[in-house]
Design a protein around this motif. Structure first.
Motif, PDB file in Angstrom:
ATOM      1  N   PRO A 129       0.819  -1.278  -0.130  1.00  0.00           N
ATOM      2  CA  PRO A 129      -0.088  -0.091   0.052  1.00  0.00           C
ATOM      3  C   PRO A 129       0.994   1.071   0.159  1.00  0.00           C
ATOM      4  N   GLY A 130       0.236   2.489  -0.256  1.00  0.00           N
ATOM      5  CA  GLY A 130       0.800   3.699  -0.145  1.00  0.00           C
ATOM      6  C   GLY A 130       1.889   3.988  -1.421  1.00  0.00           C
ATOM      7  N   GLN A 131       1.450   3.508  -2.571  1.00  0.00           N
ATOM      8  CA  GLN A 131       2.210   3.834  -3.833  1.00  0.00           C
ATOM      9  C   GLN A 131       1.825   4.666  -4.895  1.00  0.00           C
ATOM     10  N   SER A 132       0.877   5.347  -4.453  1.00  0.00           N
ATOM     11  CA  SER A 132       0.053   6.125  -5.478  1.00  0.00           C
ATOM     12  C   SER A 132       1.095   7.099  -6.720  1.00  0.00           C
ATOM     13  N   THR A 133       1.957   7.635  -5.752  1.00  0.00           N
ATOM     14  CA  THR A 133       3.051   8.478  -6.508  1.00  0.00           C
ATOM     15  C   THR A 133       4.210   7.916  -6.995  1.00  0.00           C
ATOM     16  N   VAL A 134       4.278   6.422  -6.785  1.00  0.00           N
ATOM     17  CA  VAL A 134       5.747   5.725  -7.482  1.00  0.00           C
ATOM     18  C   VAL A 134       5.579   5.492  -9.029  1.00  0.00           C
ATOM     19  N   PRO A 135       6.377   5.751  -9.601  1.00  0.00           N
ATOM     20  CA  PRO A 135       6.509   5.368 -11.009  1.00  0.00           C
ATOM     21  C   PRO A 135       6.200   3.853 -10.971  1.00  0.00           C
ATOM     22  N   ASP A 136       5.309   3.577 -12.334  1.00  0.00           N
ATOM     23  CA  ASP A 136       4.811   2.209 -12.418  1.00  0.00           C
ATOM     24  C   ASP A 136       5.748   1.175 -12.320  1.00  0.00           C
ATOM     25  N   ARG A 137       6.938   1.487 -13.031  1.00  0.00           N
ATOM     26  CA  ARG A 137       7.838   0.020 -12.863  1.00  0.00           C
ATOM     27  C   ARG A 137       8.646  -0.034 -11.635  1.00  0.00           C
ATOM     28  N   LYS A 138       8.385   1.093 -10.825  1.00  0.00           N
ATOM     29  CA  LYS A 138       9.221   0.997  -9.370  1.00  0.00           C
ATOM     30  C   LYS A 138       8.292   0.552  -8.392  1.00  0.00           C
ATOM     31  N   ARG A 139       6.887   0.316  -8.592  1.00  0.00           N
ATOM     32  CA  ARG A 139       5.871  -0.081  -7.680  1.00  0.00           C
ATOM     33  C   ARG A 139       6.336  -1.498  -7.136  1.00  0.00           C
ATOM     34  N   GLU A 140       6.312  -1.643  -5.571  1.00  0.00           N
ATOM     35  CA  GLU A 140       6.993  -2.713  -4.915  1.00  0.00           C
ATOM     36  C   GLU A 140       5.759  -3.693  -4.533  1.00  0.00           C
ATOM     37  N   PHE A 141       6.203  -5.151  -4.586  1.00  0.00           N
ATOM     38  CA  PHE A 141       5.116  -6.043  -4.324  1.00  0.00           C
ATOM     39  C   PHE A 141       5.778  -7.220  -3.343  1.00  0.00           C
ATOM     40  N   GLU A 142       4.830  -7.578  -2.498  1.00  0.00           N
ATOM     41  CA  GLU A 142       5.410  -8.846  -1.862  1.00  0.00           C
ATOM     42  C   GLU A 142       4.845 -10.118  -2.569  1.00  0.00           C
ATOM     43  N   ALA A 143       5.783 -10.943  -2.624  1.00  0.00           N
ATOM     44  CA  ALA A 143       5.649 -12.210  -3.685  1.00  0.00           C
ATOM     45  C   ALA A 143       6.186 -13.384  -3.222  1.00  0.00           C
ATOM     46  N   PHE A 144       5.523 -14.433  -3.600  1.00  0.00           N
ATOM     47  CA  PHE A 144       6.342 -15.791  -3.522  1.00  0.00           C
ATOM     48  C   PHE A 144       5.981 -16.512  -5.177  1.00  0.00           C
ATOM     49  N   TRP A 145       6.848 -17.498  -5.479  1.00  0.00           N
ATOM     50  CA  TRP A 145       6.713 -18.300  -6.528  1.00  0.00           C
ATOM     51  C   TRP A 145       7.257 -19.991  -6.363  1.00  0.00           C
ATOM     52  N   THR A 146       6.609 -20.673  -6.979  1.00  0.00           N
ATOM     53  CA  THR A 146       6.838 -21.970  -6.782  1.00  0.00           C
ATOM     54  C   THR A 146       6.658 -23.024  -8.149  1.00  0.00           C
ATOM     55  N   THR A 147       7.393 -24.118  -8.049  1.00  0.00           N
ATOM     56  CA  THR A 147       6.898 -25.089  -9.024  1.00  0.00           C
ATOM     57  C   THR A 147       6.453 -26.415  -8.358  1.00  0.00           C
ATOM     58  N   GLU A 148       5.762 -26.123  -6.953  1.00  0.00           N
ATOM     59  CA  GLU A 148       5.369 -27.174  -6.195  1.00  0.00           C
ATOM     60  C   GLU A 148       4.040 -27.381  -6.632  1.00  0.00           C
ATOM     61  N   LEU A 149       3.465 -28.472  -7.183  1.00  0.00           N
ATOM     62  CA  LEU A 149       2.224 -29.036  -7.766  1.00  0.00           C
ATOM     63  C   LEU A 149       1.125 -28.860  -6.688  1.00  0.00           C
ATOM     64  N   ASP A 150       1.133 -29.108  -5.195  1.00  0.00           N
ATOM     65  CA  ASP A 150       0.293 -28.837  -4.373  1.00  0.00           C
ATOM     66  C   ASP A 150      -0.036 -27.465  -4.097  1.00  0.00           C
ATOM     67  N   VAL A 151       0.937 -26.689  -4.297  1.00  0.00           N
ATOM     68  CA  VAL A 151       0.744 -25.081  -3.933  1.00  0.00           C
ATOM     69  C   VAL A 151       0.293 -24.418  -5.084  1.00  0.00           C
ATOM     70  N   VAL A 152       0.635 -24.982  -6.320  1.00  0.00           N
ATOM     71  CA  VAL A 152       0.106 -24.433  -7.544  1.00  0.00           C
ATOM     72  C   VAL A 152      -1.444 -24.979  -7.586  1.00  0.00           C
ATOM     73  N   ARG A 153      -2.211 -26.049  -7.197  1.00  0.00           N
ATOM     74  CA  ARG A 153      -3.243 -26.424  -7.138  1.00  0.00           C
ATOM     75  C   ARG A 153      -4.065 -25.472  -6.205  1.00  0.00           C
ATOM     76  N   ALA A 154      -3.532 -25.323  -5.181  1.00  0.00           N
ATOM     77  CA  ALA A 154      -4.141 -24.384  -4.058  1.00  0.00           C
ATOM     78  C   ALA A 154      -4.556 -22.898  -4.791  1.00  0.00           C
TER      79      ALA A 154
END
Length: 217
Positions: A129-154
């Motif tokens: 939150p709180g990024q209304s004045t941040v340039p588009d490509r500089k916006r920050e996200f919290e994220a995770f990524w995986t190739t575990e099938l059970d997580v993908v299915r969830a």
């Protein structure tokens, strides 16, 4: 999660089921590289996957419409989630657009899911939150990524429940399709290597100049 639970956030729902997932902060430019790598190496190669993409805004979807329409043609079903005004469908390519309300938890989420037994992958992110004045490509996200099938299915199940809450007709048969527990297995080392290599290439370009056009090949 039980069948009576209401999913309002794919990010929160998946983390609640798999609290050990590592969450990191990324800029939008990094998420673009990760997303395109997953799309090129897994979504475009998987055997009849269930695909999910959450774009936050409909205008972002329009920029990727041609690309994702092509991906949808080889999918079992594709869900596209953004701040659309209404439900939409392109049945000839198994694609459904799912609206979410501005200000809802899903309006902050960035998702790429490839639910396939041969090439499963998911990138789930949420804008800080709180990024209304941040340039588009500089916006920050919290994220995770995986190739575990059970997580993908969830992640795909949670996305289908978002579609069900929006009244999408495809949601019920899709949830039925996803109801079975996925057969456990692992992605081949060569597939992971290809994905990793493409991520490195895209992220390198992201830090030195414009991102390369994804190949989808």
């Amino acid at each position: 999660m039980t069948s009576s639970d209401t999913v309002v956030s794919v990010f929160d729902d998946v983390l609640a089921q798999f609290p050990g997932l590592e969450v990191h902060q990324f800029h939008k430019s990094t998420l673009l590289g990760l997303s395109w790598a997953i799309e090129d190496e897994f979504c475009a190669r998987a055997d009849r996957p269930v695909l999910v993409a959450a774009f936050q805004k409909a205008e972002f979807w329009e920029r990727s419409r041609e690309r994702w329409t092509s991906l949808a043609k080889i999918s079992h079903q594709t869900l596209v989630i953004a701040d659309f005004e209404d439900l939409g469908a392109e049945p000839d390519v198994n694609l459904t657009t799912v609206p979410v309300a501005p200000g809802s938890p899903m309006s902050r989420e960035w998702i790429v899911v490839c639910d396939a037994t041969d090439l499963p992958a998911a990138l789930i992110a949420r804008e800080l939150p709180g990024q209304s004045t941040v340039p588009d490509r500089k916006r920050e996200f919290e994220a995770f990524w995986t190739t575990e099938l059970d997580v993908v299915r969830a992640a795909s199940r949670a996305s289908a429940q978002i579609a069900a809450a929006a009244g999408a007709p495809v949601a019920a048969p899709l949830l039925y399709h996803l109801a079975e527990q996925p057969v456990s297995g692992s992605v081949s080392a060569s597939a992971v290597s290809r994905l990793f290599n493409r991520i490195v290439v895209y992220l390198d370009r992201a830090t030195t100049g414009p991102l390369p056009l994804p190949s989808m090949a």
